[in-house]
Design an enzyme around this catalytic site. Structure first.
Site, PDB file in Angstrom:
ATOM      1  CG  HIS D 104      30.484   5.239  51.390  1.00  0.00           C
ATOM      2  ND1 HIS D 104      31.153   4.975  50.223  1.00  0.00           N
ATOM      3  CD2 HIS D 104      30.183   4.032  51.920  1.00  0.00           C
ATOM      4  CE1 HIS D 104      31.247   3.673  50.045  1.00  0.00           C
ATOM      5  NE2 HIS D 104      30.668   3.067  51.049  1.00  0.00           N
ATOM      6  CG  ASP D 107      32.504   8.196  49.779  1.00  0.00           C
ATOM      7  OD1 ASP D 107      33.328   7.627  50.508  1.00  0.00           O
ATOM      8  OD2 ASP D 107      31.661   7.593  49.072  1.00  0.00           O
ATOM      9  CD  GLU D 271      31.962  -4.955  44.277  1.00  0.00           C
ATOM     10  OE1 GLU D 271      31.513  -4.095  45.053  1.00  0.00           O
ATOM     11  OE2 GLU D 271      33.163  -5.307  44.270  1.00  0.00           O
ATOM     12  CG  HIS D 274      31.585  -7.772  46.706  1.00  0.00           C
ATOM     13  ND1 HIS D 274      30.777  -6.864  47.326  1.00  0.00           N
ATOM     14  CD2 HIS D 274      32.799  -7.192  46.609  1.00  0.00           C
ATOM     15  CE1 HIS D 274      31.473  -5.761  47.595  1.00  0.00           C
ATOM     16  NE2 HIS D 274      32.705  -5.932  47.150  1.00  0.00           N
ATOM     17  CG  ASP D 310      36.413  -5.911  46.448  1.00  0.00           C
ATOM     18  OD1 ASP D 310      35.944  -6.474  45.457  1.00  0.00           O
ATOM     19  OD2 ASP D 310      35.803  -5.022  47.076  1.00  0.00           O
ATOM     20  CG  ASP D 312      36.261  -2.913  44.147  1.00  0.00           C
ATOM     21  OD1 ASP D 312      35.593  -3.945  43.989  1.00  0.00           O
ATOM     22  OD2 ASP D 312      36.219  -2.241  45.196  1.00  0.00           O
ATOM     23  CG  ASP D 342      32.113  -0.459  44.388  1.00  0.00           C
ATOM     24  OD1 ASP D 342      33.087   0.289  44.552  1.00  0.00           O
ATOM     25  OD2 ASP D 342      31.677  -1.203  45.272  1.00  0.00           O
TER      26      ASP D 342
HETATM   27 CO   LIG Z   1      30.428  -2.695  45.848  1.00  0.00          CO
HETATM   28 CO   LIG Z   2      34.300  -4.658  45.754  1.00  0.00          CO
END
Ligand SMILES: [Co+2]
Ligand SMILES: [Co+2]
Ligand SMILES: [Co+2]
Ligand SMILES: [Co+2]
Ligand SMILES: [Co+2]
Ligand SMILES: [Co+2]
Ligand SMILES: [Co+2]
Ligand SMILES: [Co+2]
Lengths: 440, 440, 440, 440
Positions: D104, D107, D271, D274, D310, D312, D342
Site C-alpha cells: 500500500h 506502507d 482471500e 475473507h 480476520d 490473517d 496477506d
Molecule cells: Co487480503
Molecule cells: Co484478511
C-alpha cells in the site's frame, strides 16, 4: 464376499498399504502394527455406530428418505425388520473388521405398545446381538438410551416438568444399562439431547439442573449396584435439537460434575462436531478434559465449520487428528474409551458401498494420525519445547507460589523492590505449526 | 452548562418524560421514581466506564484515531493529560447524573518508567479522584487492573509461563484493589483478557488453570486481609483478544470456582456482548448465574449478533433487557452489583455530545426495561405459569426423588408396573412471547 | 365459534386495542385503520403459509412428530386427508381474518403414483381451494412448487446432473404456475432448496448455474405465454438443506438475474431468517433489494441469531420491523408483494390455539411496526438527516462526477491543487438509534 | 548471512527436500522443479506483503505493540524510517527468495503534512524500491492505496458522503496506480475496507454503490489512459472493519461488475480468510470466480473458522489448498495473478526468524499442494468422474435445452407423456473425499 444380500458382492476390507488404489482397502489401518508398544487396533478401539448407518433413512429437515433400506420398507413386522437390520449391521462390522460398535435402545429394537413391551423388545434384540457377538469379533464399546426422539421427551427426560417422564426415562436407562452390562459393554453413554430449553420463558433452569443431577446420580448408583465397571460418559453438545443444552461443552459438564459430586464416576465422550458447534476446536475439548481429569472417549466425526448444525461427517483431516491423538497418547491413551464413528454418509450416498467408503475414510484418517502422533511424541517435538517454556515455574519460587506459600502482598512487594521488568519471549507459533506439518 | 471546555455548551441531562423530543434529556430514567419500593437509581446502580469514553482514541484494527481528544495530544506530560482526562470524565458523570463509575489502573494513570513509578502514578490520580468524589455524587462501582495491554502480558498475566510476570500482576492488582478499597468501591473486577491461548501447541492448560486458580485465591485472601467487603467479580469472555480465554462463560467460571474452592468470595460480572460471543443469550447467562448462586454485576452493552467481535455498543433493545431485569428482580435484585456501561460510541461519533447520546440511550433503555419488568413481576405474568408448569415436582413423589429417597430400579419398576404413558403438554412458547410483548 | 372440530371452541380473532388482555385478540392489527392514506390490511397484505401450520408434524432432526394432527393419521386416504387439511387451513384463515395464503403443490395435494396422477391430484385440490375461496375472503399471495423434498431432487431440480429431473421439475412448475394463475395468485415463488451442492468435489458450478438460468428463463417465458401478470420471485437462502445454495442472498440473486438477463421479470422474496443465516440483517436485505430495484415480497418470520439453522419463528421484534417497514414505505410499499408468515410454532406448542397465538403475535408485531414506521416517515425522522448527510453530492461538482463528466486525473489534480484536507463529520449513530427508539 | 542487522545471523532459505529438519529450509518449494510443463516458481508467483511484516507493530484491539521494530522507534525521521523499513523488507524478500511483493502507499511512505507532500513521499520511496529492484530478483505483484486507515476515510472513500473525500481518494489511487505501473506491477488491487456502513440509519446504499461504481470506472479509464496492462482487482471482504462492506464476496462483486459494466477490466483477488468470514470455503470462492470468469489472484492466508475476525494467519493446510490449486490449474492457472501472503505472524512471535518461519510454512504448504494438485489433475481423478456425472447433459436433448430450443410446456408435456420417474444416483461424496486424501 458378503453373506448378506444388502452388501451384494462387497468383500471384507483389508489393509493393502499406502500405495493401494483399491478404494475398498485400508491404506493406513494395519491393525496388528505395533505403535508405541501396542497394536494399532488396541490403541484406536474403533467403533461403528448403529444409528447413522442403519436407522437413518437419509431424511433431512427439507426432504424425505433417500436410502430405501430393505428393513425400512413400509408394512414389515417391526421385530423382523429389527433382525434384518441387525444382520446388515453385523455384516458391515465384519466387512470393516471393526472391533467395536455402539447403539441406542431404539436403534436396535422398536418401541412397543407399552413400556413393558419396549423393554422386552430390547431384551429380545440384545439376545440377537449376543448370539451374533459369539461368532464375531465385534464387541460393545457402549450402549445408550434414546431419550430424545419420542414426543414424551419433547420437553426433556430427566429435566421434564412432568415427573412421570423422569420415571419413564429411569425405566429406559435401567434397561439399556443392564443390556450394556450383559453384552460386556465397556462404557455407558448419556446424551441429553432434550435436556435443555427452547425458551427461558417457560424454563426453571435451577430445577432442571437439579433434576439432571439427581438423575445422573441415580444412574451412577445403579451402575455400582449391578457391578458395571465401565464409566458413565456424558456427551457434551451445546445446542440442537434444543436452543440450549445443559451439557454445553466439556467445561460446563465439569462444573456440573463438581456441583453434583459426580467426578469419581462420570467422564466425557467428546465429539468433534459438538466441539466446533460450541466454539471450540476438537483438540481444545480433548486437552481440557485431559487437564480436568474427565477424559473418557471420543465420538469421531467432523462437522463443517461453516455450517451451524451437526453434520456428523466422517473424519478426514489427518492434521487435526494428529495433534488430538498426540495429546491423548501423552495423557495415557484411551483406556475404556474408544473412537466411535458417530458419522453418517451424506443423504446422496445411496449405495451400500458408500457405507464402507465413509468408514474406510474415517478409519484410515485415524490410523494415519495415530502413526504421526506417535512419532511426534517419541521425538518430544511438542512436549520438549512445552516443558522448556514453563521451566521457570519449576524453580523454587514458582513451586512455592503454587504450593500456596506466598501471598499477594509479599509477591507484590518483591516485584516493586526488585524493579521487575520481565521481557516477553517469542511464542514461536509459526515454528511449531511448521514442525507439526513436518509430521503430517 | 458545562464547566469543562471539552463539553462546550452542553447542559446536564434531566428527566423530561416519554414525550420529550429533546435528544439530550431522559425520557424514562426518572431516578427518584419508586419501583417495587425502591428508587430507580438504587435499583439500577448505573455506572459509566472510564476506558471507552476517555481512553479509546477511536482506532480499530484497520484505522487510527478519529476522536482527537485534547488529552491525547502528542507531547503532553502524561500526568497532566491524566488530570485533563479526569476533568472531562467527572464532568460527563455530572452531566449525566450517573451515580457510579468504573476504571482500570491504566485508564486513570499512565504507566511509569518503573513499576514503583506506575504504582505512584496510580496513587496520585486516585487522590485526584477522591478529591473530585468529595464534591460530586458519583461513587465507584468497581476498579480493575489492566493486565492485558502491555507486551509483558502478551502470553498471560497469572497464566504467563514466566513467574516474574505473575509477580508483576500481583503488584498491579494489589495497588488497584487497595485503591478501590480506599475510594469506597463496591466490587473488584478481574477480566482475564490474556488468560487464554493463541495456540495449544505452546500451551499447558493444566498448569495455566492452576496458576489462575492460585492467583484468584491470593486476591481473595488479600481482600479479606485489608477488609475490603465487596465481592471479587470475574468477567467471562470466550475469546478476543486470544483464541480462547479460560473464563469462557458463566458455566465455565462456575466450574473454575468449584475447582479452586472460590465460590464463597467470587461472583461473575456478565456482559451482554461476551454472552453472545459465547453463543448464549444475555438472559441465559444472567439466569444461569442466578441459578448457580454466582450472580454479581452486569457490564451493560450490546453486541451485534452478526459480527464476531466485541462491538461494545450501548444497549438499546428494551425487549431483551426486560426479561433480564425480570429475572434479576425475581432473584433479589442487584446488591453490591450495578449496571456498568461497558460501551463505546462508534468511531465515527466524533462529537462530545455523542458521548451523551450513547449513555442516554443506554440509560433510558435500562429504565424503561426496569419499569416493564417490575409490572410483569407484580402481575406474576411469567412466574405464575412457571410455578404451575413444574407443580407436579412439588408433589410427594417428586420431592422424594429430589431428596434422594428413590433409586433407579424402584422408579423404573414403578414406571413399568403402572404402565406409564405420560402425555406432553404444550410449552406455550408463542403465548408467552406475546405475553411479554404486552409489557414491552 | 369454529365450524371445524379441530379448532374446537375457538372464536374469530378480533381487534380489541392495545389494552386488551385477551390473548386471542389483536392489540395492534386494526385492518381498516388508515395509515398514510391506505387501510392497514392493504398495506400489510398478510398471508398465512400452508406448510408449517398444516403439513409439518412437529418433527426435527432428533425427534418424530409431536402434533398428531387428525389429517396425518396413518391409514387415511391421501386425498381425503388433503381435504381435511384444507378444511382446517381455511378455517384458520377465517379465524385469523387473514387476507392471503401461500402454498406448495405438495402441501396441498399428495404425490401420486405417477407424474400424471400428481398433476391431477393438484388440480383436484386447487378446485377445492377455488370453491372455498368463493365463500371466503382469503386470496392467494403466491404458489410454489416443492422441488426439494422428494429423493429425485436430492441433487437439485434445475441443477440436477440428470436432465430428466429437470424435465420433471418443468412439469411440476408448469402445473403450479398455472394453478396459481387460475386461483388469481399475485406472485409465483421459486425457492431453490436443492439448487446448490453438498461438496464441490462432485459439482460443476458453471454448468449448474447455467441450467438454473435456463430454467428460470423458461418459467418467465411461460408466465408471459399464459398471461400471468404477477412477478416471479426468487427466495434467497444461503444454505440448508445443502451446504451452499446458489440463491445465497439478495446480492447473489441480483448477479444471477443480471447474468441471465432476468431483471425485468424476476424479483426477490426476502425472509428474515435467511437474511441472518447469510450474515445480513433483515433490513440490509430489504434495503439492498430496494436499491437494486428487485424488491418483491417478504417471508415474515424470525430466526435465532445464536442458532445456525432456519428456526422460522414468528416475528416478535417490533423494533427490527419498524425500520424495515420504514424503508419499504419509503420505497413505495408492497405492490404485488405481501407479508407471508413463513413461520411455525415450536414443536412443543401442541394445542390448536398455539397456531393462533403464533400468528397473532406475528400480525400484531407487523401492525405495530407499520404504525411506528409511518409516523417516523411522516416526521422525516430518518430521511431528513439522510438527505442532509449526502447533500454535497447534489452540488454541481458532485453531479458532474456522477454523470461521468470527470476523470481520475482531473479530480486528483484538483485535490492536490486545492490542498484538500476534508474533515470528517460525526455519523451520529447513537443519536439516530435513540431517535428510532422514540418511535418504538 | 544477512546484510541487514535486523535479521542478524539468518541465512537465505534454500530448498533441502522433504526430509530436511532445518526449520529455516524449504521442504517442498523447489522453485525450478517443473510441474505440468512449468517451473514451480512460475506457477505459484509467490508474493510477500509489506504491511503485515513491516508496518504492523503487533498491536491488537486490547493491546499495544509487541514487536518494537527498529524503524518504529519514536522520534525517527519518517522518511529515514521508511528507508530502514525498505531495507529490512527487501532483505526478507532476498532471504526467502520470493519473486514478488505487494504494498500500500502508506506502507511504503509516510503521509505528509499535505496531500502534495504525501504524493511526493510515495514517489521518493518508490524510487528507493526501483533502485532495490534493479539489484534484486523481486518484482511487484500489485500495488494498492490505503483508503481506510486515516480518519478522513472513516465513512468511506469512494462512498463517502463528502465528495472531497472522493477527490482525495482519486489523488491517492492515481499516485499508486502510476507508481505500480512505473515499477512494472502485474496488477492493481482495490480493497474497500471502509466502503460499507456501520448503520443503515445513516446510509444511502444506492447512492454509495453508484459512487463506488463511478470510482472504479474512473480507475479503469485511467489505467487504459496510462497504458497499464494489468487487471484491476477487487478484493472481496464481507465485514470488518465495517459492519457491512459492499464487496461482500465473489458473487456480490460479480453483480457489482455487471451493474456498472466493469466485467471486461476488473477481476477479483480472493482471500481465504475473507472467504470464510463470508460463510464460504476458499475453494468455493475460487471455483465461483473461475465459473463467472472473474478469477484474478489470491491473497493466500488462513483464518480461524472459530473466530469472527480476520486473523490473517499463514496458510498451513495442504488439503484445503490442494483442491483450490486443482481448480486453478484446471481453469488455466494464474496468469497475471499470484499468491500474495496477506498473512502475519502472531503478535507473540517476536523474533525476526519468526517472519521467516511464517513465510516458509506458507510457501511449503503452497508448493506441496501444487505438486499434489498437478498429479490429481493428470490422473483426472476428479475431472473424470465430474464429466461422467453430467454426461447426460451433453446429449441431444440436453444441448437443445441449454441452447434455448425448448420451452417449459414442451418439456413438461414430455415428462408426463413419458411418465418420467428419474432415479437418483449416488453422489459418492465419501468416495471422492477418500480419493482426494490419497493425493494429500
Ligand atoms: Co487480503
Ligand atoms: Co484478511
Ligand atoms: Co455423538
Ligand atoms: Co453430532
Ligand atoms: Co466488559
Ligand atoms: Co466487551
Ligand atoms: Co421462506
Ligand atoms: Co426459513
Amino acid at each position: 464376499m458378503s453373506t448378506v444380500p444388502f452388501f451384494g458382492e462387497l468383500s471384507p476390507v483389508a489393509y493393502r498399504g499406502p500405495e493401494s488404489r483399491d478404494p475398498l482397502s485400508y491404506r493406513w489401518y494395519d491393525k496388528d502394527r505395533v505403535v508405541l508398544g501396542k497394536r494399532m487396533e488396541d490403541h484406536l478401539r474403533l467403533a461403528a455406530c448403529y444409528w447413522h448407518s442403519f436407522c437413518w433413512p437419509g431424511a433431512d429437515p427439507f426432504g424425505g428418505e433417500t436410502f430405501l433400506r430393505p428393513w425400512m420398507k413400509a408394512g414389515l413386522d417391526p421385530m423382523a425388520a429389527a433382525r434384518m437390520k441387525a444382520d446388515a449391521a453385523f455384516e458391515m462390522f465384519r466387512l470393516l473388521d471393526i472391533p467395536f460398535f455402539c447403539f441406542h435402545d431404539l436403534d436396535a429394537a422398536p418401541e412397543g405398545a407399552t413400556l413393558a413391551e419396549s423393554v422386552n423388545n430390547l431384551k429380545a434384540i440384545t439376545e440377537v446381538f449376543a448370539a451374533k457377538m459369539e461368532n464375531a469379533k465385534v464387541r460393545l464399546l457402549w450402549g445408550t438410551a434414546n431419550l430424545f426422539s419420542h414426543r414424551r421427551y419433547m420437553a426433556g427426560a430427566a429435566t421434564n416438568p412432568d415427573p412421570e417422564v423422569f420415571l419413564y426415562a429411569c425405566a429406559q436407562v435401567r434397561a439399556v444399562l443392564e443390556a450394556t452390562h450383559a453384552l460386556g459393554g465397556a462404557n455407558y453413554v448419556m446424551w441429553g439431547g432434550r435436556e435443555g430449553y427452547e425458551t427461558l420463558l417457560n424454563t426453571d433452569m435451577k430445577r432442571e439442573m437439579d433434576q439432571m443431577g439427581r438423575f445422573v446420580s441415580m444412574v451412577v448408583e445403579h451402575k455400582h449396584k449391578i457391578g458395571f465397571k465401565g464409566p458413565i460418559l456424558i456427551e457434551p453438545k451445546p445446542r440442537e435439537p434444543t436452543k440450549h443444552q445443559y451439557d454445553f461443552d466439556v467445561a460446563t459438564v465439569y462444573g456440573f460434575l463438581e456441583r453434583y459430586d459426580l467426578l469419581a464416576d462420570v467422564k466425557v465422550n467428546i465429539e468433534q462436531n459438538h466441539a466446533i458447534l460450541a466454539g471450540h476446536s476438537f483438540q481444545h475439548e480433548v486437552a481440557l478434559a485431559l487437564a480436568l481429569g474427565i477424559f473418557g472417549s471420543l465420538d469421531m466425526n467432523r462437522g463443517d465449520p461453516l455450517l451451524g448444525w451437526d453434520t456428523d461427517q466422517f473424519a478426514n483431516d489427518v492434521g487435526e487428528l494428529t495433534v488430538v491423538f498426540h495429546d491423548i497418547l501423552n495423557g495415557g491413551g484411551l483406556t475404556t474409551g474408544g473412537l466411535n464413528f458417530d458419522a453418517k454418509i451424506r443423504r446422496q450416498s445411496l449405495d451400500p458401498a458408500d457405507l464402507l467408503h465413509g468408514h474406510i475414510g474415517g478409519i484410515d484418517t485415524c490410523a494415519r494420525a495415530l502413526l504421526q502422533a506417535a512419532v511426534m511424541l517419541e521425538d518430544a517435538a511438542l512436549t520438549g519445547p512445552l516443558a522448556e517454556r514453563y521451566a521457570a515455574w519449576d524453580g523454587e519460587e514458582g513451586r512455592a507460589i503454587m504450593a500456596g506459600e506466598r501471598d499477594l502482598a509479599r509477591l507484590a512487594d518483591r516485584a516493586v523492590a526488585d524493579n521487575l521488568n520481565p521481557q516477553p519471549r517469542s511464542g514461536r507459533q509459526e515454528y511449531l505449526e511448521n514442525l507439526v506439518n513436518r509430521y503430517v
